[in-house]
Design a protein around this motif. Structure first.
Motif, short mmCIF file in Angstrom:
data_model
loop_
_atom_site.label_atom_id
_atom_site.label_comp_id
_atom_site.label_asym_id
_atom_site.label_seq_id
_atom_site.Cartn_x
_atom_site.Cartn_y
_atom_site.Cartn_z
N LEU A 191 -5.67 -10.08 3.21
CA LEU A 191 -6.52 -9.34 2.29
C LEU A 191 -6.99 -8.01 2.88
N SER A 192 -7.25 -7.99 4.19
CA SER A 192 -7.77 -6.78 4.83
C SER A 192 -6.66 -5.87 5.36
N LEU A 195 -20.39 -9.06 3.67
CA LEU A 195 -19.22 -8.29 3.23
C LEU A 195 -19.61 -7.13 2.32
N THR A 241 -14.85 -12.49 -2.41
CA THR A 241 -15.71 -11.45 -1.85
C THR A 241 -14.90 -10.34 -1.18
N TRP A 242 -13.80 -10.70 -0.52
CA TRP A 242 -12.99 -9.68 0.17
C TRP A 242 -12.39 -8.71 -0.85
N ARG A 243 -11.86 -9.26 -1.94
CA ARG A 243 -11.26 -8.40 -2.96
C ARG A 243 -12.31 -7.54 -3.66
N ILE A 284 -7.47 -13.95 5.30
CA ILE A 284 -8.33 -12.77 5.50
C ILE A 284 -7.51 -11.62 6.07
N ILE A 303 -12.28 -4.53 1.49
CA ILE A 303 -12.43 -4.30 2.93
C ILE A 303 -11.07 -4.18 3.60
N VAL A 311 -13.98 -16.55 0.30
CA VAL A 311 -13.50 -15.41 1.08
C VAL A 311 -12.64 -14.50 0.21
N THR A 312 -11.73 -15.09 -0.55
CA THR A 312 -10.82 -14.30 -1.39
C THR A 312 -11.61 -13.46 -2.38
#
Length: 661
Positions: free
Chosen positions: A620-621, A559, A588-590, A617, A594, A585-586
């Motif tokens: 978030l994206s 990511l 790293t995505w924030r 996901i 992304i 996931v939350t």
């Protein structure tokens, strides 16, 4: 019954003669089941699409299918020297010794090199694959009674046979270029027709079949002849490389360190068994200098093999290679050697020979004496060398016509490296002198052809990248003036990704580098972190992550670099997310902010908790579309997805059945 038993006993003797008796091989390439769905078929760009790895398997799982069933026909795909033949021999030995559970009913294992199927006349399947093959050994020739018993046995017991046809790319006629007539085991037909009908289950429909070929040939095979299952060879791991080095009396750790300090594509290339063995040969001669591309490596091996006593014969070997490549012949009967005035005894470093001198048949087999190159790649390199013995017009014809033949793909790369890379050319000058066409004139012809491969200042296919990688800096500087963009589909295997990164740097500065589909793997990432320094715009339409055991560290690594690719679509392929991954996931995505247009999921094993994470996901994206593989979304998984949507206020267009290319 006696004739039947003798037939089975002789097939066992024949197998041992083909695979080296009870020989044990040290290590083999990583074997991956490959999903070829959605990868297209045919030629050009689709030939660069190598499918998606599903899972790593062991040797004894090659014929395994779901629910402990058996896949009747499996194809092993790999690049030149990837270890296809060695692996298939290992597999034959494992099956014959009863070490493959799925095939524990097999009573007959038959290994057939496709290069030896050189019967140009009409014949039957049994005659082509058994009678003619087994005449080459004095102890395995079948009597008339044994032939009849063998045909009868196969008509009843084909489910108890494993037949391996090794090297479809070495068939006498180019494979897969035409429609084949449907024939039975007793119908006289051409060799390729018989092979095609075995693959499509018209001949011996219950037999277990294993075929091997290079990747580029696979796309020409008709759909009904393609296998139930495809496995790809992905290279040797470090431990196996070290073991092979030690077996060659080399310090394994020092050798691996030398490879790691070489250009990145060399280590990737040396995960290929044949090239690794080539490199050990060179390392033993001079550890201080290692070639940095394919043509340099094979040229160095050529010089190492060509000892002083055989120098005067190198014209013979290159002429033989050239004519054999044009005839698509890889095993040479004595008559073929005589025709081309070659004495195999003078070239024993290049040619391995065989003879059945004890057989006193009245009608000898054309293979009583035969020879073949130590490896097909050496034959292709010698073929490239002989091109300079053509006239200028002959070279132009060869470049524009013959080299468009898919069977000549590697020869093409080797020819350009041989002529357009001074580091390869200069050590080879004495072998290329006194030819009909000078190096200078040949260089001019190849440069003209290189320019013709660039349309509107754009490189559009991976083969051009692979050719340019063989060329020297002076050639790249000239081409650089003509190239602004690289636009292509999937770069191919791991080595293809690395070559693309290297060529982007060598051709910099570029305006646009664009890929339709890209696999994100740790070895790839390290070569693309600086790509924005070489191209003003770098964009990938679809980035694929395939990792069945995501951890916090490797997901964070994926990511972290995902924004580099400016992708519209992220394909999560068999990542097998669980509820425990949601917090990771939350976070790293924030952290990396992304954004996606499309999130695609191909993962039939992921449960409803994983699909709840997928919904998060998507939120978030801020993706607009979620694509799920057809039949992958069950009612229970849909409930998990909907639950995730409710929890995270996620909205998107659900497109079930889309499988991104």
């Amino acid at each position: 019954m006696l004739s039947e038993n003798r037939f089975l006993a002789k097939t066992k003797l024949h197998l041992r003669s083909k695979i080296g008796g009870s020989k044990r091989f040290s290590g083999h390439p990583t074997i991956m089941v490959v999903d070829m769905k959605g990868t297209g078929a045919g030629i050009s760009e689709s030939a660069n699409r190598l499918g998606r790895d599903i899972e790593k398997i062991s040797l004894d799982q090659i014929h395994d299918a779901e629910q402990d069933k058996c896949s009747n026909h499996v194809t092993i795909l790999g690049e030149a020297g990837a270890g296809k033949t060695t692996l298939s021999k290992m597999y034959c030995l494992a099956v014959e010794e009863g070490n493959v559970k799925t095939l524990n009913n097999i009573q007959l294992v038959h290994f057939v090199p496709a290069a030896t199927l050189q019967n140009r006349s009409m014949t039957t399947a049994f005659n082509l694959l058994f009678t003619e093959q087994m005449t080459r050994g004095p102890d395995t020739k079948l009597s008339i009674q044994e032939e009849e018993a063998g045909q009868e046995w196969l008509s009843i017991n084909s489910a108890k046979m494993l037949i391996v046809i090794d090297g479809l790319d070495q068939c006498l006629e180019e494979f897969g270029r035409e429609k084949y007539p449907i024939v039975t085991a007793t119908t006289p037909a051409k060799a390729n027709d018989i092979i095609a009908n075995i693959m499509s289950k018209n001949i011996w429909p219950d037999a277990r079949v294993l075929t091997t070929t290079r990747w580029n040939i696979y796309w020409y095979i008709e759909a009904d002849q393609k296998s139930d299952k495809v496995v790809g060879l992905r290279g040797l791991d470090d431990e196996t490389l070290r073991e092979i080095a030690v077996s060659n009396s080399i310090d394994g750790d020092k050798f691996l360190n030398a490879l790691r300090n070489a250009p990145p594509e060399i280590l990737s290339l040396c995960r290929n068994p044949m090239f690794f063995n080539y490199m050990t040969t060179l390392y033993q001669k001079d550890p201080s200098t290692l070639p940095d591309n394919l043509s340099g490596l094979v040229a160095a091996v050529f010089r190492a093999y060509l000892d002083p006593s055989s120098v005067k014969h190198y014209d013979d070997i290159t002429r033989l290679a050239y004519n054999a490549m044009r005839d698509n012949i890889f095993v040479f009967p004595e008559s073929y050697l005589i025709k081309h005035k070659v004495d195999a005894n003078d070239l024993n470093k290049f040619l391995s020979t065989g003879a059945n001198l004890e057989d006193s048949r009245d009608t000898p087999s054309p293979f009583d004496k035969f020879a073949e190159f130590s490896h097909q790649t050496m034959q292709e390199f010698c073929c490239a060398m002989h091109v300079l013995n053509l006239t200028g017009d002959g070279i132009k014809e060869f470049v524009t016509n013959q080299l468009n033949d898919i069977r000549m793909q590697l020869t093409r790369q080797l020819l350009f490296g041989l002529i357009l890379n001074d580091e390869v050319t200069k050590p080879m000058e004495k072998y290329l002198a006194n030819r009909k066409t000078s190096i200078l004139e040949c260089r001019k012809i190849l440069m003209e052809h290189l320019h013709s491969l660039i349309e509107n200042a754009t490189i559009r296919n991976m083969e051009t990248i692979m050719i340019l990688n063989e060329c020297g800096d002076e050639t790249i500087q000239q081409i650089n003036q003509k190239v602004d963009n690289i636009i292509m589909n999937q770069p191919g295997p791991l080595n293809g990704h690395i070559l693309l990164a290297k060529m982007t740097e060598r051709l910099s500065p570029l305006q646009v580098v664009y890929c339709d589909h890209f696999y994100l793997e740790p070895p790839v990432i390290e070569h693309f972190v600086h790509i924005r320094s070489y191209a003003r715009i770098f964009k990938v339409q679809t980035v694929a992550i395939h990792d069945t055991s995501l951890t916090e560290s490797n997901l964070a690594e994926y990511l972290k670099h995902l924004p580099l690719f400016h992708c519209d679509e992220l394909l999560m392929y068999h990542c097998n997310l669980t509820k425990d991954d949601d917090r990771l996931v939350t976070r790293t995505w924030r952290k990396h902010g992304i954004r996606l247009n499309i999130l695609s999921v191909i993962d039939e094993s992921m449960n409803e908790d994983g699909y709840e994470v997928i919904a998060h996901i998507a939120n978030l994206s801020e993706c607009k579309e979620l694509a799920i593989q057809q039949n992958g979304l069950t009612k229970i998984k849909l409930q998990g997805l909907l639950h995730g949507c409710q929890n995270h206020d996620t909205k998107f267009l659900l497109n079930e059945g889309k499988v991104p290319n």
